[in-house]
Scaffold this active site. Structure first.
Site, short mmCIF file in Angstrom:
data_model
loop_
_atom_site.label_atom_id
_atom_site.label_comp_id
_atom_site.label_asym_id
_atom_site.label_seq_id
_atom_site.Cartn_x
_atom_site.Cartn_y
_atom_site.Cartn_z
N LYS A 1 1.56 1.60 7.33
CA LYS A 1 1.89 1.07 8.53
C LYS A 1 2.56 1.84 9.55
CE LYS A 1 0.76 -2.30 9.51
NZ LYS A 1 -0.50 -2.56 10.24
N TYR B 1 -0.95 4.37 10.85
CA TYR B 1 -1.38 3.52 11.77
C TYR B 1 -0.33 3.26 12.90
CZ TYR B 1 -5.64 2.20 9.04
OH TYR B 1 -6.99 2.09 8.48
N HIS C 1 -0.70 1.26 16.30
CA HIS C 1 -1.06 0.40 17.24
C HIS C 1 -0.03 0.28 18.16
CE1 HIS C 1 -4.12 -1.20 14.57
NE2 HIS C 1 -3.50 -0.94 13.43
N ARG D 1 0.79 -1.23 0.05
CA ARG D 1 -0.05 -0.04 -0.13
C ARG D 1 0.96 1.25 0.04
NH1 ARG D 1 -3.72 -1.44 5.15
NH2 ARG D 1 -1.99 -2.33 5.74
N ASP E 1 -2.69 -7.05 15.19
CA ASP E 1 -2.08 -5.71 15.02
C ASP E 1 -2.22 -5.03 16.71
OD1 ASP E 1 -1.01 -5.04 12.54
OD2 ASP E 1 -3.19 -4.38 11.99
N GLU F 1 -5.87 4.56 13.74
CA GLU F 1 -6.95 3.85 14.42
C GLU F 1 -7.55 4.26 15.61
OE1 GLU F 1 -2.87 2.71 16.55
OE2 GLU F 1 -3.79 3.51 14.45
#
Length: 373
Positions: free
Chosen positions: A75, A94, A96, A15, A270, A118
């Site tokens: 990511k 993101y 996490h 991505r 994740d 997120e």
């Protein structure tokens, strides 16, 4: 604002943080966008298309980080990327963090302002930047589970929907949120026997109204969880606690009650996973076996369909990216409480309560952190 879009370097991640269409909107609003050469290739977007949208193309990630004020990724930054972050940077991706102490420590040390997709919310308390990837992961979880159930993949040799005269596979979905609802839709579409467990009566009622008699809805108690997992051919871990580590609902002992060749797809990986035996895998080596149970625990599932995922994610993040670039990070965060909920790290301070509690770190209110930086 100078906005940088580097190549994603997590294993098998294809991505990119912005489509050419999104870059066109950003440049039309007067912003400069710097894209690393080849960053969009895996998602089907070439450098020429980014140039036509107004982006500057540079050869290396270092050039992107050096030129940019805001870094837009997909990511979590890998170690080599975290080393390039500086206090003037805004990182929008993101994160996490609750499942990743080393990343948390290094982002704190960088001094950068780090906003996690997120944990950004909307006015209804939903997670609009997580939702599109959760929907994709939910749909992919059934594809992955159906494949893993094949005997050649170590599974029990079951066809998800069976055939006339042969029972379909039993699918148990843990969690009735976005991931769960999308996995249910796909599993029912394939003709599986589907049960969902959740502790929210409202979620169960919503799913019952949508799917009717094709879905069994069960309030999740310990005994119901144990019996449902024991009878499942495929378990989908779809549990989410915003910003926090996922609870371990399925224990190692429960695996011993499952039929040999059954499959677990832990979409919550994740956030640390909702299965005790979960460990993160990649698209290159997606599965492993514990106690004769096949585990699929790919930590970036939507990366397997990068064109669809990039388009869906970019559409969702664009309004927030425009806000951050348009007024500046500080002003945008002060003006929008929903965006401010995405602020996880600021100037060496943890500004997300769940992350602070997970690692026993000091929590600082986001507005106080903005005042102190």
């Amino acid at each position: 604002m100078h906005i940088g879009v580097p190549t994603e370097i997590k294993t098998a991640e294809r991505r990119i943080g912005a489509t050419p269409a999104v870059v066109g909107d950003l440049t039309a609003n007067g912003h400069e966008v710097i894209v690393q050469a080849g960053a969009g290739t895996g998602a089907g977007f070439d450098d020429a298309t980014y140039k036509a949208a107004g982006a500057s193309i540079v050869d290396t990630a270092a050039e992107v980080f050096d030129a940019a004020e805001m870094i837009v990724k997909v990511k979590e930054p890998q170690a080599v990327e975290r080393a390039m972050l500086r206090p003037h940077h805004t990182l929008f991706t993101y994160l996490h963090l609750a499942a990743d102490r080393p990343q948390t420590d290094e982002l704190l040390a960088s001094g950068a302002t780090c906003i996690a997709f997120e944990t950004v919310t909307d006015d209804a308390g939903r997670l609009p930047l997580l939702a599109p990837m959760s929907a994709i992961a939910g749909r992919m979880s059934i594809q992955a589970g159906a494949h893993a159930l094949e005997a050649t993949q170590g599974g029990a040799g079951l066809l998800m929907g069976g055939v006339p005269g042969v029972r379909p596979a039993k699918v148990v979905v843990l969690g009735g949120g976005v991931v769960g609802e999308n996995s249910i839709e796909m599993a029912i579409g394939l003709g599986a026997d589907v049960t969902v467990l959740d502790r929210s009566p409202a979620a169960l009622d919503r799913l019952d109204k949508r799917f009717g008699a094709t879905l069994r809805t069960v309030f999740s108690t310990r005994s119901e969880l144990e019996s449902s997992v024991a009878d499942a051919d495929l378990v989908i871990g779809a549990v989410l606690v915003k910003g926090a580590r996922a609870p371990h609902l399925v224990t190692r002992q429960m695996l011993s009650t499952m039929r040999s060749g059954s499959v677990i797809v832990d979409v919550a990986v994740d956030q640390g996973g909702c299965v005790e035996t979960t460990r993160a895998t990649t698209h290159l080596e997606p599965t492993y076996v514990v106690d004769d149970i096949v585990h699929y625990c790919v930590a970036n599932m939507p990366g397997g369909v990068p064109r669809t995922s990039t388009q869906a994610l970019s559409n969702a993040t664009l309004p927030f990216t425009l806000a951050l670039a348009g007024t500046g990070t500080d002003a945008a965060l002060r003006a929008d409480a929903n965006l401010r909920n995405g602020l996880n790290v600021c100037a060496g301070m943890v500004t997300d309560r769940a992350v602070a509690e997970t690692f026993d770190l000091d929590y600082v209110d986001p507005l106080e952190a903005l005042d102190r930086r």
